[in-house]
Design a protein around this motif. Structure first.
Motif, PDB file in Angstrom:
ATOM      1  N   VAL A 125       0.854  -1.184   0.000  1.00  0.00           N
ATOM      2  CA  VAL A 125       0.000   0.000   0.000  1.00  0.00           C
ATOM      3  C   VAL A 125       0.892   1.236   0.000  1.00  0.00           C
ATOM      4  O   VAL A 125       1.771   1.380   0.855  1.00  0.00           O
ATOM      5  CB  VAL A 125      -0.928   0.005   1.234  1.00  0.00           C
ATOM      6  N   ASP A 126       0.668   2.126  -0.960  1.00  0.00           N
ATOM      7  CA  ASP A 126       1.484   3.331  -1.065  1.00  0.00           C
ATOM      8  C   ASP A 126       1.088   4.358  -0.002  1.00  0.00           C
ATOM      9  O   ASP A 126      -0.038   4.330   0.512  1.00  0.00           O
ATOM     10  CB  ASP A 126       1.313   3.960  -2.453  1.00  0.00           C
ATOM     11  N   PRO A 127       2.006   5.294   0.335  1.00  0.00           N
ATOM     12  CA  PRO A 127       1.668   6.347   1.307  1.00  0.00           C
ATOM     13  C   PRO A 127       0.428   7.127   0.876  1.00  0.00           C
ATOM     14  O   PRO A 127       0.291   7.505  -0.297  1.00  0.00           O
ATOM     15  CB  PRO A 127       2.919   7.240   1.292  1.00  0.00           C
ATOM     16  N   GLY A 128      -0.485   7.344   1.813  1.00  0.00           N
ATOM     17  CA  GLY A 128      -1.711   8.078   1.530  1.00  0.00           C
ATOM     18  C   GLY A 128      -2.790   7.274   0.830  1.00  0.00           C
ATOM     19  O   GLY A 128      -3.849   7.812   0.498  1.00  0.00           O
ATOM     20  N   GLU A 129      -2.555   5.989   0.647  1.00  0.00           N
ATOM     21  CA  GLU A 129      -3.470   5.129  -0.094  1.00  0.00           C
ATOM     22  C   GLU A 129      -4.166   4.168   0.862  1.00  0.00           C
ATOM     23  O   GLU A 129      -3.600   3.767   1.874  1.00  0.00           O
ATOM     24  CB  GLU A 129      -2.654   4.342  -1.125  1.00  0.00           C
ATOM     25  N   GLY A 130      -5.405   3.785   0.548  1.00  0.00           N
ATOM     26  CA  GLY A 130      -6.112   2.802   1.335  1.00  0.00           C
ATOM     27  C   GLY A 130      -5.911   1.400   0.778  1.00  0.00           C
ATOM     28  O   GLY A 130      -5.392   1.214  -0.328  1.00  0.00           O
ATOM     29  N   PHE A 131      -6.346   0.387   1.551  1.00  0.00           N
ATOM     30  CA  PHE A 131      -6.195  -0.995   1.102  1.00  0.00           C
ATOM     31  C   PHE A 131      -6.968  -1.259  -0.194  1.00  0.00           C
ATOM     32  O   PHE A 131      -6.483  -1.959  -1.080  1.00  0.00           O
ATOM     33  CB  PHE A 131      -6.662  -1.956   2.199  1.00  0.00           C
ATOM     34  N   ARG A 132      -8.169  -0.727  -0.307  1.00  0.00           N
ATOM     35  CA  ARG A 132      -8.966  -0.963  -1.515  1.00  0.00           C
ATOM     36  C   ARG A 132      -8.307  -0.330  -2.734  1.00  0.00           C
ATOM     37  O   ARG A 132      -8.226  -0.952  -3.801  1.00  0.00           O
ATOM     38  CB  ARG A 132     -10.375  -0.390  -1.337  1.00  0.00           C
ATOM     39  N   GLU A 133      -7.863   0.925  -2.578  1.00  0.00           N
ATOM     40  CA  GLU A 133      -7.214   1.608  -3.700  1.00  0.00           C
ATOM     41  C   GLU A 133      -5.960   0.867  -4.136  1.00  0.00           C
ATOM     42  O   GLU A 133      -5.681   0.727  -5.331  1.00  0.00           O
ATOM     43  CB  GLU A 133      -6.877   3.054  -3.314  1.00  0.00           C
ATOM     44  N   ALA A 134      -5.193   0.369  -3.166  1.00  0.00           N
ATOM     45  CA  ALA A 134      -3.981  -0.382  -3.498  1.00  0.00           C
ATOM     46  C   ALA A 134      -4.322  -1.669  -4.245  1.00  0.00           C
ATOM     47  O   ALA A 134      -3.625  -2.052  -5.194  1.00  0.00           O
ATOM     48  CB  ALA A 134      -3.198  -0.703  -2.230  1.00  0.00           C
ATOM     49  N   ALA A 135      -5.384  -2.347  -3.823  1.00  0.00           N
ATOM     50  CA  ALA A 135      -5.789  -3.588  -4.489  1.00  0.00           C
ATOM     51  C   ALA A 135      -6.142  -3.336  -5.948  1.00  0.00           C
ATOM     52  O   ALA A 135      -5.720  -4.080  -6.847  1.00  0.00           O
ATOM     53  CB  ALA A 135      -6.970  -4.210  -3.745  1.00  0.00           C
ATOM     54  N   LEU A 136      -6.904  -2.295  -6.216  1.00  0.00           N
ATOM     55  CA  LEU A 136      -7.294  -1.981  -7.592  1.00  0.00           C
ATOM     56  C   LEU A 136      -6.091  -1.564  -8.428  1.00  0.00           C
ATOM     57  O   LEU A 136      -5.933  -1.991  -9.579  1.00  0.00           O
ATOM     58  CB  LEU A 136      -8.347  -0.870  -7.584  1.00  0.00           C
ATOM     59  N   ARG A 137      -5.230  -0.727  -7.846  1.00  0.00           N
ATOM     60  CA  ARG A 137      -4.053  -0.250  -8.576  1.00  0.00           C
ATOM     61  C   ARG A 137      -3.094  -1.392  -8.890  1.00  0.00           C
ATOM     62  O   ARG A 137      -2.620  -1.522 -10.040  1.00  0.00           O
ATOM     63  CB  ARG A 137      -3.332   0.832  -7.748  1.00  0.00           C
ATOM     64  N   GLU A 138      -2.790  -2.234  -7.899  1.00  0.00           N
ATOM     65  CA  GLU A 138      -1.848  -3.325  -8.119  1.00  0.00           C
ATOM     66  C   GLU A 138      -2.380  -4.326  -9.156  1.00  0.00           C
ATOM     67  O   GLU A 138      -1.610  -4.851  -9.959  1.00  0.00           O
ATOM     68  CB  GLU A 138      -1.556  -4.037  -6.797  1.00  0.00           C
ATOM     69  N   THR A 139      -3.667  -4.595  -9.137  1.00  0.00           N
ATOM     70  CA  THR A 139      -4.233  -5.525 -10.119  1.00  0.00           C
ATOM     71  C   THR A 139      -4.129  -4.936 -11.523  1.00  0.00           C
ATOM     72  O   THR A 139      -3.842  -5.650 -12.496  1.00  0.00           O
ATOM     73  CB  THR A 139      -5.703  -5.837  -9.786  1.00  0.00           C
ATOM     74  N   ARG A 140      -4.333  -3.627 -11.612  1.00  0.00           N
ATOM     75  CA  ARG A 140      -4.213  -2.972 -12.914  1.00  0.00           C
ATOM     76  C   ARG A 140      -2.760  -2.960 -13.387  1.00  0.00           C
ATOM     77  O   ARG A 140      -2.469  -3.221 -14.568  1.00  0.00           O
ATOM     78  CB  ARG A 140      -4.758  -1.548 -12.805  1.00  0.00           C
ATOM     79  N   GLU A 141      -1.815  -2.685 -12.475  1.00  0.00           N
ATOM     80  CA  GLU A 141      -0.409  -2.599 -12.861  1.00  0.00           C
ATOM     81  C   GLU A 141       0.173  -3.971 -13.183  1.00  0.00           C
ATOM     82  O   GLU A 141       0.892  -4.132 -14.177  1.00  0.00           O
ATOM     83  CB  GLU A 141       0.399  -1.954 -11.735  1.00  0.00           C
ATOM     84  N   GLU A 142      -0.099  -4.960 -12.338  1.00  0.00           N
ATOM     85  CA  GLU A 142       0.542  -6.264 -12.492  1.00  0.00           C
ATOM     86  C   GLU A 142      -0.172  -7.178 -13.478  1.00  0.00           C
ATOM     87  O   GLU A 142       0.476  -7.978 -14.164  1.00  0.00           O
ATOM     88  CB  GLU A 142       0.617  -6.964 -11.137  1.00  0.00           C
TER      89      GLU A 142
END
Length: 241
Positions: A125-142
């Motif tokens: 999880v990036d600084p200032g980011e929530g768990f949900r936002e990190a889940a969506l971002r990581e799935t999109r990136e990876e």
């Protein structure tokens, strides 16, 4: 029993005290460090927890004197009891995503770099980011996929420690494992390698069990959990405040 324990502490102070310390509250003298450590909560726990000079280290701590004595001296100072000051140890947070395609029951897996094998999409999880936002971002990136989070499978907290030249170092890891489905069942996963992953694919539970090299056991564990009818918690169990 409690009265006998308290009486034992009082008797020990009266009969064996030969230290050079004085209580910062009542000025009782001739206390050893351990006697002072027991004396303060026994007789002064409800007194105003002011900032005073510590009779042990002769410093005026930034913290309240009761908290300072408890966490810096006596058995805590010798490392026999964990200090509460370790509450500020680093916490590393991660989001993982178990994404299952409804039309065929296949799972989204990421091919990790360095030939590590396949694993669930997810990451820190990036600084200032929530768990949900990190889940969506990581799935999109990876994995190159846009997904909808549908529930929570697990919230995990794991304390860790390791030795350094300066003594023990402590940290903790927290992981939230989400359940998800693709927003578009026809969207193809990532196929061009970049710094985030080699790519991604859809795999059946059977392929996960028998054919794929896995970076870790999570794809196997969670596909089996869902096959066994494991419970999925609502997203509302994870609150941001």
């Amino acid at each position: 029993v409690a009265l006998k324990q308290a009486a034992g502490i009082v008797f020990a102070e009266g009969s064996q005290s030969n230290g050079g310390l004085a209580c910062p509250f009542c000025q009782k003298e001739s206390l050893s460090e351990d006697e002072l450590w027991k004396h303060c909560p026994m007789f002064h726990l409800n007194e105003k927890n002011a900032r005073k000079k510590c009779p042990v280290c002769k410093e005026t701590p930034r913290d309240y004197i009761q908290v300072h004595i408890r966490n810096c001296h006596g058995p805590v100072g010798r490392g026999e009891i964990t200090s509460e000051y370790y509450a500020d140890m680093p916490l590393y947070a991660f989001s993982l995503v178990v994404c299952r395609r409804e039309r065929d029951g296949k799972y989204l897996l990421v091919q990790e770099f360095l030939n590590q094998g396949f694993w669930l999409p997810g990451g820190r999880v990036d600084p200032g980011e929530g768990f949900r936002e990190a889940a969506l971002r990581e799935t999109r990136e990876e994995a190159g996929m846009d997904v909808e989070l549908t529930g929570v499978l697990s919230v995990e907290y794991s304390p860790h420690s390791h030795m350094t030249r300066d003594g023990p170092s402590f940290y903790a890891r927290m992981r939230v494992i989400f359940m998800a489905r693709p927003k578009d069942d026809q969207q193809e996963p990532k196929s061009v390698p970049d710094f985030d992953s080699m790519g991604a694919t859809w795999a059946s539970a059977e392929e996960i069990r028998s054919g794929l090299r896995l970076r870790g056991s999570e794809p196997l564990v969670w596909s089996q959990y869902l096959a066994d009818g494991g419970q999925i918690q609502p997203l509302s169990v994870l609150q941001s405040k």
